[in-house]
Design an enzyme around this catalytic site. Structure first.
Site, short mmCIF file in Angstrom:
data_model
loop_
_atom_site.label_atom_id
_atom_site.label_comp_id
_atom_site.label_asym_id
_atom_site.label_seq_id
_atom_site.Cartn_x
_atom_site.Cartn_y
_atom_site.Cartn_z
N HIS A 226 5.06 2.03 -10.49
CA HIS A 226 5.37 0.75 -9.84
C HIS A 226 4.99 -0.44 -10.72
O HIS A 226 5.39 -1.56 -10.45
CB HIS A 226 4.70 0.66 -8.46
CG HIS A 226 3.24 0.35 -8.50
ND1 HIS A 226 2.29 1.24 -8.95
CD2 HIS A 226 2.57 -0.77 -8.18
CE1 HIS A 226 1.11 0.68 -8.88
NE2 HIS A 226 1.24 -0.55 -8.42
N ARG B 138 0.50 7.29 -10.37
CA ARG B 138 -0.77 6.61 -10.12
C ARG B 138 -1.70 7.47 -9.27
O ARG B 138 -2.83 7.77 -9.65
CB ARG B 138 -0.48 5.28 -9.41
CG ARG B 138 -1.69 4.60 -8.78
CD ARG B 138 -1.20 3.49 -7.84
NE ARG B 138 -2.29 2.83 -7.13
CZ ARG B 138 -2.83 3.28 -5.99
NH1 ARG B 138 -2.42 4.41 -5.46
NH2 ARG B 138 -3.82 2.60 -5.40
N GLY C 92 -12.12 -2.55 -4.19
CA GLY C 92 -10.76 -2.85 -3.72
C GLY C 92 -10.10 -1.60 -3.19
O GLY C 92 -9.12 -1.12 -3.74
N GLU D 145 -3.60 -10.93 -12.70
CA GLU D 145 -4.20 -10.87 -11.36
C GLU D 145 -5.04 -9.63 -11.16
O GLU D 145 -5.16 -9.12 -10.05
CB GLU D 145 -3.11 -10.88 -10.29
CG GLU D 145 -2.76 -12.27 -9.89
CD GLU D 145 -2.38 -12.35 -8.42
OE1 GLU D 145 -2.84 -11.51 -7.63
OE2 GLU D 145 -1.68 -13.28 -8.07
N ASP E 287 3.53 5.84 -5.45
CA ASP E 287 3.59 5.93 -6.92
C ASP E 287 2.77 7.16 -7.29
O ASP E 287 1.55 7.10 -7.44
CB ASP E 287 3.02 4.65 -7.54
CG ASP E 287 3.00 4.70 -9.07
OD1 ASP E 287 3.19 5.79 -9.65
OD2 ASP E 287 2.80 3.63 -9.67
N GLU F 260 -18.10 -9.32 -4.63
CA GLU F 260 -19.10 -10.30 -5.06
C GLU F 260 -20.01 -10.74 -3.90
O GLU F 260 -21.02 -11.39 -4.14
CB GLU F 260 -18.42 -11.53 -5.68
CG GLU F 260 -17.73 -11.29 -7.01
CD GLU F 260 -16.36 -10.62 -6.90
OE1 GLU F 260 -15.89 -10.38 -5.77
OE2 GLU F 260 -15.75 -10.32 -7.95
N GLU G 239 -8.92 0.88 -8.64
CA GLU G 239 -7.56 0.79 -9.17
C GLU G 239 -7.30 -0.70 -9.26
O GLU G 239 -6.85 -1.34 -8.30
CB GLU G 239 -6.59 1.51 -8.24
CG GLU G 239 -5.27 1.81 -8.92
CD GLU G 239 -4.32 0.64 -8.89
OE1 GLU G 239 -4.51 -0.28 -9.71
OE2 GLU G 239 -3.41 0.67 -8.05
N HIS H 238 0.83 -1.21 0.00
CA HIS H 238 0.00 0.00 0.00
C HIS H 238 0.86 1.25 0.00
O HIS H 238 0.55 2.23 -0.67
CB HIS H 238 -0.96 -0.03 1.19
CG HIS H 238 -1.91 -1.17 1.10
ND1 HIS H 238 -2.93 -1.21 0.18
CD2 HIS H 238 -1.96 -2.36 1.75
CE1 HIS H 238 -3.58 -2.35 0.29
NE2 HIS H 238 -3.00 -3.06 1.23
#
Lengths: 351, 351
Positions: B295, B31, B55, B129, B28, B106, B120, B22
């Site tokens: 990153h 980002r 997320g 992934e 970054d 979900e 993100e 994190h």
């Protein structure tokens, strides 16, 4: 989101790092040059003699010994890189001199006594996952009386360190992230960053005073048993006013010929002046913060919270390194430290 | 000898990297700044609206949305960092606006439709992934018609690269090691260094011509099914004479408001001129070699042996990305390439 952990997966290491580790070690010029210099400087003890290289990897140290005139070198390597080591020996037309034995040193057959044992056995904090036990095994089984062991001596040091940049970057960072107070992250950030030992490169400027010796190893006389639990007391006086962030550990190894070894050596070690003069004669591979960086870097034990030290303030305590019960290749580190009337215990595991 | 692999052990990651990941993502700045800029620039679409952050990690994007005036933000996070995210929200007195839901997107319950989805979700090579499937799930379940998805579009690119320094460092290095011919290491060194994809930072100078689009994703319309197998043909003409060492992959994502989205967009993508002008209006987070490093770096597929290219020489073939049977989080990469009358196939797995 970017899942770093996947890149470090076991399967990955079985492929890449296998060669990568050897590349990194050979490219560590402090390491490789010092071994080569030692071999060349001690050529009189090696030329015409029989050598064992304990954990030869790609075989580079064995070849250095052959080029220094060794009559025969037993290059022992348990991992599959032994296959490549054997090919390298053949390419260099040294098959008559360098015999690669693919197996653990404890299991291979060598039907003669040897004059020299060479090995690059040192791990992080000197003893972490080190192969010193295998060197001791080889010494007791094959080394002739008066034979040479390279390196001959090793010393593990510790010293108190200040490292505000590092602390700030991992911990204080969370206090203001794009104007948002994320200090709720602090407890977890401290735990994640500083619970376990950290292998990183610091400089002499991070070190608050002279180091203390945690363990001095005379490779001629050390026993496997005395390495099982290493314990040492220490006492430091900070040379400056600074926040104490933890302790750094590093080591050096010396390459002394048998003649250079004396019983007074141990006593000299604690005296900085004689240590300086000793270094002038001996060949030393140092991983100290004030010396050129190596792939071993230094090993840092950080506190969760720094201690503000005054100049001359005393920090004292003890450190104990022992094999983990959980996994014998892990190293338990039990650290006790007191300063300014407060005492602490930090227990960590190098995995 | 220094056993690196131990430092990358699973147990290690459960502790350190959890926060470390994190920290790395927030630090970054390409980002984080781009997300923040997009949120602020699209404030009209966010202010007074309901948002889902898929997320959310430490919750920083959710907080940016709250600060941009969102009425309510559902910050969904499956990992335990959700606990800290919730604390951060409390510290910043945003508990009435940001609702942290600790669970998989979900599985969590959200009893209203939402105006905005922010996430993100991008992994290495965009889809490795990645959490895009979770964004699609959230879109289909909760997004109001005409709602906003940030980022709105993503493009995966590939281009042929030359990288002699890298090749030389890992491979040619073994040809002369301290004067010793260690070329017996070459086959294993090539396998270890180049069998699997390598995440590393290259520059525009390594790229031999304009990139080709492997996959264009319109987050408003993409289906989970079309991400299962991504396949693309490519054709490059090298702009210079150089050794071709492999292909680089990178991505960019765009943050377009619903009004900026048009059906002609897809057609524009392949034209470099319109792509340039498009970039001026849109907010783009780019991980291209010619832009500032992130990153994510770039993902490189190296060949075992370089191909000598003439200027204007054609390299063509196809690439297919698919879920591994071995482990669904792994990515299979099937690469076919032909040049100068020779054809090759390279099969690799991103683990």
């Amino acid at each position: 989101a970017s899942p770093q952990w996947a890149a470090f997966d076991a399967a990955y290491f079985q492929s890449y790092s296998h060669v990568g580790i050897h590349e990194e070690m050979i490219k560590d010029h402090v390491r490789t040059d010092t071994y080569r210099t030692a071999i060349m400087r001690l050529q009189n003890f090696i030329s015409g003699k029989v050598v064992i290289d304990v954990g030869c990897g790609t075989g580079i140290l064995s070849i250095f010994c052959a080029l220094a005139g060794a009559k025969r070198v037993y290059a022992v390597e348990a991992s599959d890189i032994a296959v490549q080591a054997n090919e390298v020996v053949k390419t260099n037309n040294l098959s008559d001199k360098v015999i690669v034995l693919h197996g653990r040193v404890e299991e291979v057959t060598i039907e003669e006594k040897v004059d020299v044992i060479i090995s690059e056995w040192m791990g992080y904090m000197l003893v972490y996952e080190s192969m010193l036990g295998s060197v001791i095994f080889a010494r007791d089984k094959w080394l002739k009386p008066g034979g040479l062991i390279l390196p001959s001596h090793a010393t593990l040091y510790m010293a108190p360190v200040t490292h505000s940049d590092r602390y700030s970057e991992s911990i204080d960072f969370w206090r203001d992230v794009y104007g948002i107070d994320m200090s709720a992250m602090l407890p977890l950030a401290k735990q994640c960053a500083f619970e376990e030992p950290s292998v990183e490169t610091i400089t002499g400027e991070n070190v608050l005073t002279w180091p203390s010796v945690v363990k001095y190893v005379d490779c001629y006389n050390v026993s496997a048993q005395e390495l099982e639990i290493i314990t040492a007391k220490y006492r430091f006086e900070s040379m400056m006013r600074a926040p104490l962030h933890g302790f750094a550990f590093w080591f050096d190894v010396e390459f002394n010929g048998p003649a250079m070894f004396s019983n007074s050596h141990m006593n000299d070690l604690y005296s900085h002046d004689s240590s300086q003069s000793k270094r002038k004669e001996a060949i030393v591979l140092s991983t100290a913060p004030e010396d050129a960086p190596t792939h071993w870097q230094q090993t840092l034990l950080y506190f969760f919270d720094p201690i503000d030290l005054q100049q001359d303030q005393v920090i004292e305590g003890s450190v104990t390194l022992s094999q983990s019960q959980e996994n014998p290749r892990f190293l338990n580190i039990h650290l006790e430290y007191s300063s300014g009337g407060r005492s602490f215990v930090k227990q960590s595991v190098m995995r």
